[in-house]
Motif scaffolding. Structure first.
Motif, PDB file in Angstrom:
ATOM      1  N   LEU A  31       0.840  -1.195   0.000  1.00 26.49           N
ATOM      2  CA  LEU A  31       0.000   0.000   0.000  1.00 26.49           C
ATOM      3  C   LEU A  31       0.875   1.246   0.000  1.00 26.49           C
ATOM      4  N   PRO A  32       0.613   2.198  -0.902  1.00 25.09           N
ATOM      5  CA  PRO A  32       1.496   3.366  -1.057  1.00 25.09           C
ATOM      6  C   PRO A  32       1.255   4.431  -0.007  1.00 25.09           C
ATOM      7  N   LEU A  33       1.590   4.124   1.244  1.00 20.32           N
ATOM      8  CA  LEU A  33       1.425   5.115   2.302  1.00 20.32           C
ATOM      9  C   LEU A  33       2.542   6.138   2.243  1.00 20.32           C
ATOM     10  N   LEU A  34       3.764   5.675   2.346  1.00 24.32           N
ATOM     11  CA  LEU A  34       4.941   6.516   2.135  1.00 24.32           C
ATOM     12  C   LEU A  34       5.963   5.622   1.474  1.00 24.32           C
ATOM     13  N   ASP A  35       6.246   5.829   0.217  1.00 24.50           N
ATOM     14  CA  ASP A  35       7.090   4.924  -0.527  1.00 24.50           C
ATOM     15  C   ASP A  35       8.514   5.434  -0.573  1.00 24.50           C
ATOM     16  N   LEU A  36       9.313   4.994   0.406  1.00 25.06           N
ATOM     17  CA  LEU A  36      10.726   5.344   0.402  1.00 25.06           C
ATOM     18  C   LEU A  36      11.583   4.227  -0.164  1.00 25.06           C
ATOM     19  N   SER A  37      10.981   3.075  -0.388  1.00 27.37           N
ATOM     20  CA  SER A  37      11.760   1.919  -0.810  1.00 27.37           C
ATOM     21  C   SER A  37      12.366   2.092  -2.185  1.00 27.37           C
ATOM     22  N   LYS A  38      11.805   3.002  -3.000  1.00 26.86           N
ATOM     23  CA  LYS A  38      12.331   3.206  -4.338  1.00 26.86           C
ATOM     24  C   LYS A  38      13.465   4.205  -4.358  1.00 26.86           C
ATOM     25  N   GLU A  77      15.915  18.941   3.997  1.00 31.01           N
ATOM     26  CA  GLU A  77      15.883  18.169   2.751  1.00 31.01           C
ATOM     27  C   GLU A  77      14.575  17.403   2.625  1.00 31.01           C
ATOM     28  N   GLN A  78      14.095  16.843   3.741  1.00 36.64           N
ATOM     29  CA  GLN A  78      12.856  16.065   3.705  1.00 36.64           C
ATOM     30  C   GLN A  78      11.635  16.961   3.456  1.00 36.64           C
ATOM     31  N   LEU A  79      11.656  18.180   3.965  1.00 33.82           N
ATOM     32  CA  LEU A  79      10.525  19.079   3.764  1.00 33.82           C
ATOM     33  C   LEU A  79      10.289  19.375   2.289  1.00 33.82           C
ATOM     34  N   ILE A  82       7.896  16.395   0.925  1.00 41.32           N
ATOM     35  CA  ILE A  82       6.665  15.912   1.558  1.00 41.32           C
ATOM     36  C   ILE A  82       5.442  16.179   0.686  1.00 41.32           C
ATOM     37  N   GLN A  83       4.416  15.379   0.940  1.00 46.83           N
ATOM     38  CA  GLN A  83       3.103  15.573   0.322  1.00 46.83           C
ATOM     39  C   GLN A  83       2.088  15.655   1.457  1.00 46.83           C
ATOM     40  N   PRO A  84       1.893  16.844   2.021  1.00 48.19           N
ATOM     41  CA  PRO A  84       1.082  16.954   3.227  1.00 48.19           C
ATOM     42  C   PRO A  84      -0.424  16.866   3.012  1.00 48.19           C
ATOM     43  N   ILE A  85      -0.880  17.023   1.772  1.00 46.00           N
ATOM     44  CA  ILE A  85      -2.317  17.021   1.504  1.00 46.00           C
ATOM     45  C   ILE A  85      -2.612  16.067   0.359  1.00 46.00           C
ATOM     46  N   ARG A 116       6.285  18.853   9.823  1.00 48.17           N
ATOM     47  CA  ARG A 116       7.417  18.193  10.474  1.00 48.17           C
ATOM     48  C   ARG A 116       7.138  16.694  10.639  1.00 48.17           C
ATOM     49  N   VAL A 117       5.909  16.344  10.947  1.00 50.72           N
ATOM     50  CA  VAL A 117       5.556  14.926  11.071  1.00 50.72           C
ATOM     51  C   VAL A 117       5.848  14.203   9.760  1.00 50.72           C
TER      52      VAL A 117
END
Length: 334
Positions: A31-38, A77-79, A82-85, A116-117
């Motif tokens: 499930l594509p919740l947060l895809d960091l694996s790629k 860098e992470q900010l 992000i996709q907050p919405i 930030r979350v």
């Protein structure tokens, strides 16, 4: 300590064998919740594991230290990523558009905390940050009661439901946020009893499941609810984000616990259960939060029958009232 016989250790090797073999579990992990694996991140791919394998850590961390780390870790860098919405899709998205049921807009003063979350969820684990290693050691020692086990790498991590010798590899979907929330769940006096109950169930001979990996899945589900704006009303009422978000994570875990225990679920059912939980919590956020409050009140009542305040039924017209006296991680705490 891990046993060499996987069949004798339902919380370790056997559970992880199911993780590798169960198509249902594989599906839910996709499930594509947060895809960091790629993504290729040097923190994950270039660490010299051999130089760290014998590292020993003897100190655990507190809630205050976790909060300080959350507030101060570098996330520039992470900010930028992000996709907050995210606009809701499917049936609920259609109903929201037809009946003007879109989520309440988040107060502008809370946007930085929400962002930030999401940024922390994109932040990888670093073997070069000693306190992050202490996070892991604290999780293991508090769950197992084994204060002598302080190895950064080893099969002992399977005892608490990670999938291999290096728990950091399981964090790629939710980053450091997955550790923060698991630590909060273990250490907070508001949730520690529930945590113990769920961990005990995860070790059951028949109903066992990998506790740590399940926690990371719950964080992922909670992030999706956050991204869809479904917690904005509660954030606005309580004037904070992380406190409510951590409470919601616990509430989702409670939903999974009740479903798993009452319906005699096993690891084979995990994919279906997680899909159902994901739908349930998105459908009625308020009910999920209030059920967690009811659990807390019932536990307090049973623990102290002479305390009149905990024996009374409590009704809230404003969910912000729930969080006024809850001693959990709050970014406004000094």
């Amino acid at each position: 300590m891990s046993s060499g016989d996987d069949s004798a250790d339902p919380s370790g090797g056997r559970a992880n064998a199911y993780l590798l073999e169960s198509d249902d579990w594989d599906n839910i992990k996709a499930l594509p919740l947060l895809d960091l694996s790629k993504q290729t991140d040097p923190e994950y791919s270039n660490t010299d594991v051999s130089s760290l394998a014998s590292t020993r850590i003897t100190l655990t961390v507190t809630l205050d230290q976790i909060l300080f780390h959350f507030q101060n870790i570098e996330i520039a860098e992470q900010l930028s990523r992000i996709q907050p919405i995210q606009i809701r899709s499917g049936f609920y998205g259609l109903m929201s558009r037809l009946f003007c049921l879109n989520p309440q807009r988040l107060d502008s003063s809370l946007c930085d905390e929400r962002n930030r979350v999401f940024a922390v969820a994109l932040h990888p684990f670093s073997n070069h940050d000693a306190i992050q290693t202490k996070f892991l050691i604290t999780i293991y020692q508090k769950l197992t009661g084994n204060a002598l086990m302080d190895r950064r790498f080893g099969n002992h991590w399977e005892d608490i439901g990670f999938q291999g010798t290096d728990p950091a590899t399981d964090l790629r979907g939710v980053g450091l946020l997955g550790l923060y929330q698991l630590l909060y769940f273990i250490l907070s006096p508001e949730t520690s009893h529930l945590c113990k109950e769920i961990y005990k169930l995860s070790l059951d001979k028949r109903q066992h499941f990998p506790f740590a990996v399940m926690s990371l899945q719950i964080t992922g589900i909670s992030l999706q609810v956050l991204r869809e704006g479904l917690l904005n009303k509660e954030f606005n009422q309580s004037k904070c984000v992380i406190k409510v978000f951590n409470w919601f994570y616990s509430a989702v875990f409670l939903q999974l616990f009740n479903t798993w225990k009452e319906n005699n679920k096993t690891i084979i059912d995990s994919g279906y259960v997680l899909k159902d939980i994901r739908k349930l919590v998105r459908k009625d956020v308020k009910r999920v939060i209030l059920e967690m409050l009811n659990y807390k009140n019932n536990f307090q009542t049973n623990s102290n029958c002479n305390d009149k305040n905990t024996q009374q039924d409590i009704t809230f017209t404003n969910l912000g009232d729930i969080f006024e006296n809850i001693d959990i991680i709050d970014e406004n705490t000094s």
